[in-house]
Enzyme design. Structure first.
Site, PDB file in Angstrom:
ATOM      1  N   THR A  84       0.746  -1.141  -0.136  1.00  0.00           N
ATOM      2  CA  THR A  84       0.088   0.015  -0.036  1.00  0.00           C
ATOM      3  C   THR A  84       0.668   1.277   0.002  1.00  0.00           C
ATOM      4  OG1 THR A  84      -1.466  -1.310   1.522  1.00  0.00           O
ATOM      5  CG2 THR A  84      -1.996   1.252   1.163  1.00  0.00           C
ATOM      6  N   LYS A  87      -5.457  -0.590   9.445  1.00  0.00           N
ATOM      7  CA  LYS A  87      -4.271  -1.401   8.995  1.00  0.00           C
ATOM      8  C   LYS A  87      -3.748  -2.141   9.883  1.00  0.00           C
ATOM      9  CE  LYS A  87      -0.236  -0.911   6.078  1.00  0.00           C
ATOM     10  NZ  LYS A  87       0.866  -1.737   6.894  1.00  0.00           N
TER      11      LYS A  87
END
Length: 658
Positions: A111, A148
């Site tokens: 990411t 996350k």
């Protein structure tokens, strides 16, 4: 790791098994991890080696440093020095030593990271631009935010559980489910990507005395050896789970609301779960925009992760030393009075180039203000008190005279400068990505033995490598890996990028080869390069100069017969209009029987197709292998997308390729 303790036995064994240390030894790794050496003081080779070692240990469940220091200090320093370094543009690999690697059902990308709201805003601006091009009203779009998780990345296809590996290939760890590992949320298998995590409160009360950290425990859940009792108990009581990303708590709303309440949204999601969280992931929810924006080889463009970290300090410069990079540029590094910044002992800071050193007066005795943020760690924010500057007159690696090239002092001794040669060889093999065993230690040993060109490395036989000090088995493996790199398919743009021509990273190589064949690029004029979107007059001149410098080596290596996948391009005259896949958007789904999904995607691109990852209104063709999800099929039918089997598709392209 605790200050002064050194590497644990398990950490030492992992590093030795994977042969990642060459420029550094185990004491160096300990010293760097404990803050005894400033990150800016490390050579490029030492920095990358430490990053690779830290990543390997982290993903093997034996972390050397915490995730924050890894991101904010070491990876950020590499990004500062070499923004196009291959390590930064590929998925950080999980160790594959757990078992034989296998193809993942779908690619698992990393990411993109942001460390301030301004970066998030720039990301949203790119989405707004894409939305306008597709006819969507930006103020009606919905964004999603989720925690996350800081766990062990994995993918569950309903039958097998895989580690993320390098994003393309992982290892089968289905044994974790066979041991009773539960799925968070609905409890259903087959929800795709997620993380193996353990409850933070459970770890603190039941496991902290037995494991150094949660990563160490998470890795124990998937190891091939028999499950130990603490791990079995954590699984039995549901404290350790596989948490699919699809089940994460989320915030959904428009950009106006997100920008107004950004900090509140982040704070709430960060503390909502009883699991370790190291960021907040923001993403666009509209499938058509996600499809349109696509992905790099490292991350999806429609997604970004926000992380926190920043600190500043004023400090005195002791002296400025020079270091030679792969490109020949000599980079200034300021040795400073040791100071602690965000928990790390900082002894050096990197300036951009010697023109900046001259302009700002970064000399011995200067007072500078350093900052630590995600983008540049540490960064010279300001010169508070400038001093006289002394410029280097010769290359610190080979002693050759230096010349000015723009803002940079440069060593032009391309053929004989040790730093340039060894860094270029390492860059070649790393960029190829289909060869193991040629890390810094191996390349250094080969160089010291007198082999200075990549083409000559491919001529080495087992007895030659043994004579250089490699063991017989290692020598055999290295020769086999060299042959593997010739036989295993790789994209032609990756092969071209491996030569390290300035301004020709992987993206620009693919862009150029989408217009010109590989065999023509070395004869291109500046005018022809400028005609390709994204290339300027200045970059074209530099590219031609760079191509000229590597042409001999390129031709020698190209003649070895690498198995190159040709980049799809528009032929002059447009004579591909009749190709069956020309301009079509194709999505592959399910398990293919006649090859990997990535191979079929590459073949489709060569035939002129655009390859999608999900079914949208833009999809023209859905190619189905085995074990296709019902939802994807139903969506294709609803949108009127043509659906074909793998066999039907192969019949279609057989005619197109003939």
């Amino acid at each position: 790791m605790k200050k002064g303790v050194g590497l644990r036995a398990a950490q030492r064994q992992i590093l030795r098994d994977n042969d990642v240390l060459a420029a550094l030894d185990e004491r160096d790794v300990t010293d760097i991890a404990e803050g005894g050496r400033d990150v800016s003081a490390l050579t490029d080779k030492e920095l990358l080696e430490f990053i690779m070692a830290a990543n390997l240990l982290y993903r093997a469940g034996e972390p050397l440093i915490d995730d924050g220091r890894y991101d904010f200090t070491y990876v950020a320093e590499l990004r500062k020095r070499h923004p196009e370094h291959p390590f930064l543009h590929r998925v950080e690999p999980e160790p594959l030593a757990l078992a034989k690697s296998v193809e993942l059902p779908t690619r698992m990308l990393s990411t993109e990271k942001a460390y301030d709201f301004e970066t998030i805003t720039r990301w949203a601006t790119r989405i707004e631009k894409a939305a306008a091009e597709l006819g969507f009203a930006f103020d009606r779009l919905r964004f999603r935010a989720t925690p996350k998780l800081d766990g062990f990345a994995a993918y569950d296809d309903g039958e097998k559980l895989y580690t993320r590996g390098d994003g393309r290939r992982g290892t089968d760890i289905t044994r974790a489910f066979e041991r009773g590992l539960k799925v968070a949320g609905t409890g259903e298998r087959g929800q795709g990507a997620g993380e193996i995590v353990v409850s933070r409160s459970y770890f603190a009360s039941h496991l902290a005395a037995l494991f150094d950290n949660s990563r160490n425990f998470q890795a124990s859940l998937i190891k091939e050896k028999e499950l130990e009792e603490p791990a079995a108990q954590a699984i039995d009581c549901g404290a350790a789970v596989f948490y699919p990303f699809a089940q994460l708590p989320q915030w959904v709303g428009g950009w106006q609301e997100l920008s107004r309440d950004f900090n509140d949204i982040v704070d709430k999601l960060w503390t909502q779960l009883d699991y370790d969280v190291d960021g907040i992931v923001f993403e666009m929810t509209e499938d058509a925009i996600k499809e349109y924006m696509g992905a790099t080889r490292h991350h999806h463009r429609w997604q970004i992760a926000y992380k926190r970290n920043t600190e500043t300090r004023e400090v005195r410069v002791i002296e400025v030393v020079a270091q030679t990079s792969r490109s020949g540029r000599v980079n200034p590094v300021a040795e400073i009075e040791p100071t602690r910044l965000s928990g790390a002992l900082i002894k050096r800071a990197t300036a951009h180039h010697y023109a900046m050193v001259l302009a700002k007066g970064i000399g011995a005795g200067a007072m500078i203000r350093l900052s630590r943020s995600g983008e540049v760690i540490p960064k010279i924010e300001e010169v508070v008190e400038p001093k006289e500057v002394v410029l280097p007159q010769s290359c610190p690696s080979c002693g050759s005279d230096l010349v000015w090239e723009g803002d940079y002092l440069t060593c032009l001794n391309i053929l004989d400068c040790p730093a340039q040669i060894t860094n270029s060889i390492e860059h070649f093999f790393k960029t190829l990505g289909n060869i193991d065993g040629f890390g810094p230690s191996s390349v250094s040993r080969i160089y010291q033995g007198g082999t200075r060109r990549i083409r000559d490395i491919y001529s080495l036989e087992e007895q030659d490598l043994v004579a250089l000090g490699f063991g017989p088995k290692q020598a055999q493996n290295m020769v086999e890996q060299l042959q593997r790199s010739l036989v295993e398919p790789i994209e032609d743009w990756r092969f071209l990028a491996a030569f390290g021509v300035h301004r020709m990273g992987m993206g620009n190589c693919e862009k150029l080869l989408s217009v010109f064949p590989l065999t023509r690029v070395f004869a291109l004029t500046a005018e022809e390069i400028v005609e390709v979107k994204g290339f300027s007059d200045k970059s074209a001149d530099e590219i031609i100069k760079g191509f000229s410098a590597v042409r001999s080596e390129f031709e020698a290596l190209y003649a070895l017969g690498f198995n190159l996948i040709v980049t799809s391009r528009q032929k002059e005259g447009g004579d591909r209009s009749g190709a069956i896949l020309e301009g079509k958007t194709v999505v592959f789904t399910g398990t293919m029987s006649r090859g990997s999904r990535s191979d079929m995607q590459a073949q489709a691109k060569v035939l002129g197709a655009k390859v999608g990852s999900s079914v949208t209104t833009k999809t023209d063709l859905l190619v189905c292998g085995e074990k296709v999800g019902a939802a994807k099929l139903q969506k294709a039918r609803t949108l009127g997308v043509k659906i074909v089997s793998e066999q039907e598709y192969l019949g279609m392209v057989a005619g197109a390729e003939s």
